[in-house]
Design a protein around this motif. Structure first.
Motif, short mmCIF file in Angstrom:
data_model
loop_
_atom_site.label_atom_id
_atom_site.label_comp_id
_atom_site.label_asym_id
_atom_site.label_seq_id
_atom_site.Cartn_x
_atom_site.Cartn_y
_atom_site.Cartn_z
N LYS A 10 39.33 48.30 0.07
CA LYS A 10 39.12 49.60 -0.56
C LYS A 10 38.14 50.45 0.27
N LYS A 12 37.56 50.21 3.47
CA LYS A 12 38.27 50.60 4.70
C LYS A 12 39.25 51.74 4.44
N ALA A 13 40.01 51.65 3.37
CA ALA A 13 40.98 52.69 3.05
C ALA A 13 40.29 54.04 2.82
N LEU A 14 39.20 54.03 2.08
CA LEU A 14 38.47 55.29 1.84
C LEU A 14 37.81 55.80 3.11
N ARG A 15 37.30 54.90 3.92
CA ARG A 15 36.68 55.31 5.18
C ARG A 15 37.71 56.00 6.07
N ILE A 16 38.89 55.42 6.17
CA ILE A 16 39.96 56.00 6.98
C ILE A 16 40.42 57.32 6.38
N GLU A 17 40.54 57.37 5.06
CA GLU A 17 40.93 58.61 4.37
C GLU A 17 39.94 59.74 4.68
N LYS A 18 38.67 59.41 4.80
CA LYS A 18 37.63 60.41 5.09
C LYS A 18 37.50 60.67 6.59
N ASN A 19 38.31 59.98 7.40
CA ASN A 19 38.25 60.09 8.85
C ASN A 19 36.90 59.72 9.43
N LEU A 58 30.74 57.42 0.85
CA LEU A 58 32.16 57.77 0.81
C LEU A 58 32.46 58.88 -0.19
N ASP A 68 40.99 51.13 -9.93
CA ASP A 68 42.08 51.02 -8.98
C ASP A 68 42.87 49.76 -9.33
#
Length: 73
Positions: A10, A12-19, A58, A68
């Motif tokens: 989770k 990692k997914a949010l980190r990537i989503e935030k670029n 985040l 989630d």
């Protein structure tokens, strides 16, 4: 999948989503980048203080983060 792995995925997914890179998230959250990397791999048992720092960095609240389907049994 255990809770550490679910939490790490989770983050990692949010980190990537935030670029954000791991380095950027580390700087914003004031958590060591290697520690964040280990969290994302599900290799760390994370304290509530670190969870708070990461979730705040985040820009999500606890309810949103944990509401989630991946955290449901």
């Amino acid at each position: 999948m255990n809770i550490k792995e679910k939490f790490g995925l989770k983050v990692k997914a949010l980190r990537i989503e935030k670029n954000f890179s791991i380095e950027q998230l580390a700087n914003i959250s004031n958590v060591d980048r290697n520690y964040i990397s280990d969290i994302e791999k599900g290799q760390r048992n994370v304290s509530i203080e670190i969870i708070e720092k990461i979730i705040h960095a985040l820009d999500v609240d606890f309810a949103t983060f944990f509401n989630d389907k991946s955290f449901k049994r």
